[in-house]
Design a protein around this motif. Structure first.
Motif, PDB file in Angstrom:
ATOM      1  N   SER A   1     -30.167  20.400-106.931  1.00  0.00           N
ATOM      2  CA  SER A   1     -30.632  21.531-106.042  1.00  0.00           C
ATOM      3  C   SER A   1     -29.736  21.825-105.064  1.00  0.00           C
ATOM      4  O   SER A   1     -28.922  21.125-104.535  1.00  0.00           O
ATOM      5  N   ILE A   2     -29.719  23.261-104.590  1.00  0.00           N
ATOM      6  CA  ILE A   2     -28.709  23.248-103.458  1.00  0.00           C
ATOM      7  C   ILE A   2     -29.344  23.876-102.408  1.00  0.00           C
ATOM      8  O   ILE A   2     -30.437  24.705-102.328  1.00  0.00           O
ATOM      9  N   ASN A   3     -28.836  23.699-100.989  1.00  0.00           N
ATOM     10  CA  ASN A   3     -29.539  24.302 -99.866  1.00  0.00           C
ATOM     11  C   ASN A   3     -28.782  25.597 -99.721  1.00  0.00           C
ATOM     12  O   ASN A   3     -27.817  26.284-100.241  1.00  0.00           O
ATOM     13  N   HIS A   4     -29.461  26.683 -98.534  1.00  0.00           N
ATOM     14  CA  HIS A   4     -28.996  27.758 -98.304  1.00  0.00           C
ATOM     15  C   HIS A   4     -27.650  27.739 -97.775  1.00  0.00           C
ATOM     16  O   HIS A   4     -27.311  26.689 -97.127  1.00  0.00           O
ATOM     17  N   GLY A   5     -26.892  28.491 -98.024  1.00  0.00           N
ATOM     18  CA  GLY A   5     -25.774  28.509 -97.513  1.00  0.00           C
ATOM     19  C   GLY A   5     -24.452  27.573 -97.959  1.00  0.00           C
ATOM     20  O   GLY A   5     -23.383  27.532 -97.584  1.00  0.00           O
ATOM     21  N   GLU A   6     -24.836  27.131 -99.025  1.00  0.00           N
ATOM     22  CA  GLU A   6     -23.765  26.003 -99.827  1.00  0.00           C
ATOM     23  C   GLU A   6     -23.206  26.852-100.858  1.00  0.00           C
ATOM     24  O   GLU A   6     -23.930  27.708-101.613  1.00  0.00           O
TER      25      GLU A   6
ATOM     26  N   MET B   1     -24.426  33.238 -97.311  1.00  0.00           N
ATOM     27  CA  MET B   1     -24.735  33.488 -98.660  1.00  0.00           C
ATOM     28  C   MET B   1     -24.614  32.102 -99.570  1.00  0.00           C
ATOM     29  O   MET B   1     -23.935  31.282 -99.188  1.00  0.00           O
ATOM     30  N   THR B   2     -25.474  31.883-100.499  1.00  0.00           N
ATOM     31  CA  THR B   2     -25.631  30.710-101.279  1.00  0.00           C
ATOM     32  C   THR B   2     -24.658  30.923-102.414  1.00  0.00           C
ATOM     33  O   THR B   2     -24.982  32.355-102.856  1.00  0.00           O
ATOM     34  N   GLY B   3     -23.711  30.323-102.920  1.00  0.00           N
ATOM     35  CA  GLY B   3     -23.143  30.800-104.255  1.00  0.00           C
ATOM     36  C   GLY B   3     -22.913  29.697-105.294  1.00  0.00           C
ATOM     37  O   GLY B   3     -22.945  28.487-104.908  1.00  0.00           O
ATOM     38  N   ILE B   4     -22.795  30.002-106.399  1.00  0.00           N
ATOM     39  CA  ILE B   4     -22.679  29.259-107.647  1.00  0.00           C
ATOM     40  C   ILE B   4     -21.328  29.732-108.280  1.00  0.00           C
ATOM     41  O   ILE B   4     -21.195  30.930-108.495  1.00  0.00           O
TER      42      ILE B   4
ATOM     43  N   GLY C   1     -38.925  22.882-118.434  1.00  0.00           N
ATOM     44  CA  GLY C   1     -38.439  22.312-117.020  1.00  0.00           C
ATOM     45  C   GLY C   1     -38.835  23.526-116.341  1.00  0.00           C
ATOM     46  O   GLY C   1     -39.103  24.686-116.479  1.00  0.00           O
ATOM     47  N   THR C   2     -38.411  23.678-114.921  1.00  0.00           N
ATOM     48  CA  THR C   2     -38.495  24.517-113.936  1.00  0.00           C
ATOM     49  C   THR C   2     -37.088  24.792-113.283  1.00  0.00           C
ATOM     50  O   THR C   2     -36.517  24.045-113.006  1.00  0.00           O
ATOM     51  N   VAL C   3     -36.922  26.251-113.084  1.00  0.00           N
ATOM     52  CA  VAL C   3     -35.972  26.575-112.146  1.00  0.00           C
ATOM     53  C   VAL C   3     -36.532  27.382-110.827  1.00  0.00           C
ATOM     54  O   VAL C   3     -37.387  28.411-111.319  1.00  0.00           O
ATOM     55  N   LYS C   4     -36.120  26.871-109.725  1.00  0.00           N
ATOM     56  CA  LYS C   4     -36.868  27.578-108.610  1.00  0.00           C
ATOM     57  C   LYS C   4     -35.803  28.280-107.757  1.00  0.00           C
ATOM     58  O   LYS C   4     -34.885  27.456-107.515  1.00  0.00           O
ATOM     59  N   VAL C   5     -36.054  29.602-107.479  1.00  0.00           N
ATOM     60  CA  VAL C   5     -35.183  30.252-106.441  1.00  0.00           C
ATOM     61  C   VAL C   5     -35.926  30.282-105.216  1.00  0.00           C
ATOM     62  O   VAL C   5     -36.973  31.403-105.343  1.00  0.00           O
ATOM     63  N   ASN C   6     -35.537  29.902-103.912  1.00  0.00           N
ATOM     64  CA  ASN C   6     -36.226  30.318-102.738  1.00  0.00           C
ATOM     65  C   ASN C   6     -37.565  29.961-102.687  1.00  0.00           C
ATOM     66  O   ASN C   6     -38.340  30.635-102.254  1.00  0.00           O
ATOM     67  N   GLY C   7     -37.736  28.865-103.444  1.00  0.00           N
ATOM     68  CA  GLY C   7     -39.083  28.467-103.594  1.00  0.00           C
ATOM     69  C   GLY C   7     -40.200  28.916-104.820  1.00  0.00           C
ATOM     70  O   GLY C   7     -41.090  28.419-105.025  1.00  0.00           O
ATOM     71  N   SER C   8     -39.619  30.071-105.313  1.00  0.00           N
ATOM     72  CA  SER C   8     -40.700  30.607-106.430  1.00  0.00           C
ATOM     73  C   SER C   8     -39.859  30.513-107.795  1.00  0.00           C
ATOM     74  O   SER C   8     -38.828  30.514-107.885  1.00  0.00           O
TER      75      SER C   8
ATOM     76  N   ALA D   1     -32.406  26.582-101.865  1.00  0.00           N
ATOM     77  CA  ALA D   1     -32.025  27.914-102.518  1.00  0.00           C
ATOM     78  C   ALA D   1     -32.392  28.027-103.880  1.00  0.00           C
ATOM     79  O   ALA D   1     -32.717  28.857-104.398  1.00  0.00           O
ATOM     80  N   ILE D   2     -31.950  26.951-104.422  1.00  0.00           N
ATOM     81  CA  ILE D   2     -31.987  26.764-105.910  1.00  0.00           C
ATOM     82  C   ILE D   2     -32.441  25.259-106.179  1.00  0.00           C
ATOM     83  O   ILE D   2     -31.890  24.300-105.746  1.00  0.00           O
TER      84      ILE D   2
END
Lengths: 297, 282
Positions: free
Chosen positions: B29-34, B196-199, B67-74, B5-6
């Motif tokens: 990194s965090i997975n979907h739904g976490e 949903m994923t949440g921070i 550095g890089t930040v990816k959300v859902n792979g993009s 997810a992120i």
């Protein structure tokens, strides 16, 4: 609600905001075409049924009071002192003479204010601000401009509340708010400087929020509130057009033979505004008096 | 393997006119739904980190980013904040600053309108979002007439209605009373049920421990700990070094162990702590 909008169920309310905007334009144009006190007075009276139809008579009368103040001032001061006047009409104590030409000039000006004011009040009271914004967008006004108009309504009460907080905070730091007038004017600086900064910070934050709500996203935007021009709007627009044509006809061909403006009309309308103004003052004094002796409410 | 997810890699960020970066070499990194909780003292860079995830930093708030930040792979940097808002919802700290519309339903509809959601769909989503945050029946009221907790929940509803897959909340409860805080965390729990994923950034360690799957501890721009919440909060020594506290039950068990030379297993939940404590006292 922070705006002047009065949620009612009426024909005028159900008109499309665009129709009503055109109506305001029409009234402004008419008030210039009909530059004759009598015709303008007739026009003003003719607008009143619309106010009744919109069911906003009481709030209308309250807000038109303020415009009446202007009217009284203009009619009195111009009537006496405007240099274009030559024909005396009547004299009041102290040898101040009201002259015909200056009274015509003053009446036209003040009736114009009242007529335009009536249309504007009618528009603002019967149009939901969001509808106005979405109607503007349909007229290809940039979305951000419509948003600025709309958010103004929202930010005023927030600023008012912040102003109160700042004032109390500064009072707690020994800012004298009850001193002489000069002192109070000086104190505006420590009041307004923080207020401006707070407001800018709030707006800045809001811009981030908007960005996060996809505000600057390209492409089609939709709106929750629907505005649609229907048969009622067309009827209304046709009516306005007809009236406009009539006005122009009147202006071009009838002005010679039609002479409604007389000394009496001017004098009575002047007295009329004085009397209403007198009532307003009496009402104000009574209210003040009631407050002093701790009467009802 | 499906994209996370992120995913944040070697992220370093500094604001203009500062010598030291506010974020230093962040990786997680965090997975979907976490649900991820970010804790740390004030000025640790928590908000900046959160804003990197939806692109506000560095696209709107300028600075130097590596550095890089990816959300859902993009990659976030390849897209605009407005575009990102379809995927990432962001709730800010001050409820009042987030409201711009005349009525509650319009407030919720605002974001959707920008995304071009059709009107019929909007109605459904408004009802849905307001139900989720417990504001049903308030549709026609002015947002300014609500209490702080309600306003914050409205801000959350406005973001929920845009149906992002990731929700970021930056200290959403700091302006609220205990009841308001509970209300916000209940919404957070619902998010999890919806997959949903949440921070969430907050100082409420008790609630973070109860609701979050993972916790990231940020201190002076560096990641000090990143692990499941149980693991982070039971490492009390490290928490104290970073001037942070663990939930009170955990603190209690730790103090007890120290004072009486016992070895009760530390826990972050009340029930488990009671069980652990009882088993030693028997």
């Amino acid at each position: 609600m922070n705006s002047l909008y009065m949620p009612k169920d009426s024909l005028i309310h159900s008109l499309d905001p665009r129709t009503k905007m055109l109506f305001v334009v029409f009234v402004v144009a008419s008030s210039f075409i009909l530059n004759d006190p009598a015709l303008q007075l007739v026009f003003l009276v003719a607008l009143f049924p619309l106010v009744v139809m919109a069911k906003v008579v009481k709030p209308y009368l309250i807000s038109i009071q303020f415009l009446l103040l202007f009217a009284v001032l203009i009619m009195t001061v111009h009537g006496i002192y405007n240099p274009i006047g030559v024909t005396p009409v009547f004299e009041i104590f102290g040898g101040l003479t009201f002259k015909y030409e200056s009274m015509v000039y003053a009446s036209v000006m003040s009736f114009r204010i009242l007529v335009i004011g009536t249309a504007a009040v009618l528009f603002v009271m019967t149009t939901h601000p969001s509808d106005m914004a979405s109607a503007l967008v349909k007229w290809k006004v940039p979305h951000s401009f419509a948003f600025i108009l709309l958010s103004t309504f929202q930010i005023i009460p927030i600023i008012a509340r912040e102003a109160k907080i700042v004032m109390e905070a500064q009072q707690a730091r020994c800012l004298d708010v009850k001193g002489s007038l000069i002192q109070r004017v000086k104190n505006l600086v420590p009041m307004f400087a923080p207020l401006f900064i707070i407001t800018f910070m709030k707006v800045h934050q809001l811009s981030y929020v908007l960005e996060c709500r996809a505000f600057s996203r390209k492409g089609e935007k939709t709106s929750l509130r629907e505005t649609k021009i229907g048969s009622l709007d067309y009827t209304f627009l046709l009516g306005m057009l007809g009236f406009l044509a009539f006005e122009i006809y009147l202006k071009l061909f009838m002005m010679g033979s039609l002479q409604l403006t007389t000394d009496a009309l001017l004098t009575y309308s002047l007295f009329g505004t004085w009397i209403v103004f007198g009532f307003m003052i009496i009402k104000f004094v009574v209210k003040q008096f009631q407050g002093k002796i701790g009467g009802a409410n | 393997m499906a994209a996370k997810a992120i995913e944040v890699n070697n992220l370093t960020f500094s604001y203009p006119d500062t010598d030291e970066p506010v974020l230093k070499d962040i990786n997680f990194s965090i997975n979907h739904g976490e649900i991820l909780g970010i804790i740390g003292p004030t000025g640790a860079g928590k908000s900046t980190l959160a804003m990197c995830v939806n692109g506000l930093v560095p696209q709107v708030i300028n600075g130097e980013m590596e550095g890089t930040v990816k959300v859902n792979g993009s990659e976030v940097s390849e897209s605009s904040v407005a575009k990102m808002s379809e995927d990432v919802g962001f709730v800010f700290q001050e409820p009042e600053n987030q409201l711009s519309q005349m009525t509650i339903e319009e407030e919720v509809a605002f974001g959707m309108g920008n995304l071009g959601v059709p009107r019929d769909d909007m109605r459904v989503r408004i009802t849905d979002a307001l139900e989720q945050v417990g504001l049903t029946g308030f549709e026609k009221r002015s947002p300014l007439a609500l209490s702080g907790g309600q306003q914050q929940r409205l801000a959350i509803a406005a973001v929920l209605a845009m149906r992002p897959s990731i929700m970021i909340m930056d200290e959403p409860t700091s302006m609220l009373d205990p009841k308001g805080k509970n209300e916000v965390y209940d919404v957070l729990k619902n998010l999890k049920d919806y997959g949903m994923t949440g921070i969430i950034i907050d100082h409420e360690v008790e609630r973070i421990a109860a609701y979050c799957d993972k916790v990231l501890v940020l201190y002076e721009g560096e990641v000090q700990m990143f692990a499941p919440s149980e693991e982070v909060f039971t490492n009390i020594k490290k928490m104290h070094e970073l001037t942070l506290n663990a939930p009170q039950v955990t603190e209690f068990l730790s103090s007890y162990n120290q004072a009486f030379g016992k070895d009760v297993k530390l826990s972050t939940t009340l029930e488990e702590a009671v069980d652990n404590f009882e088993s030693v006292c028997k």
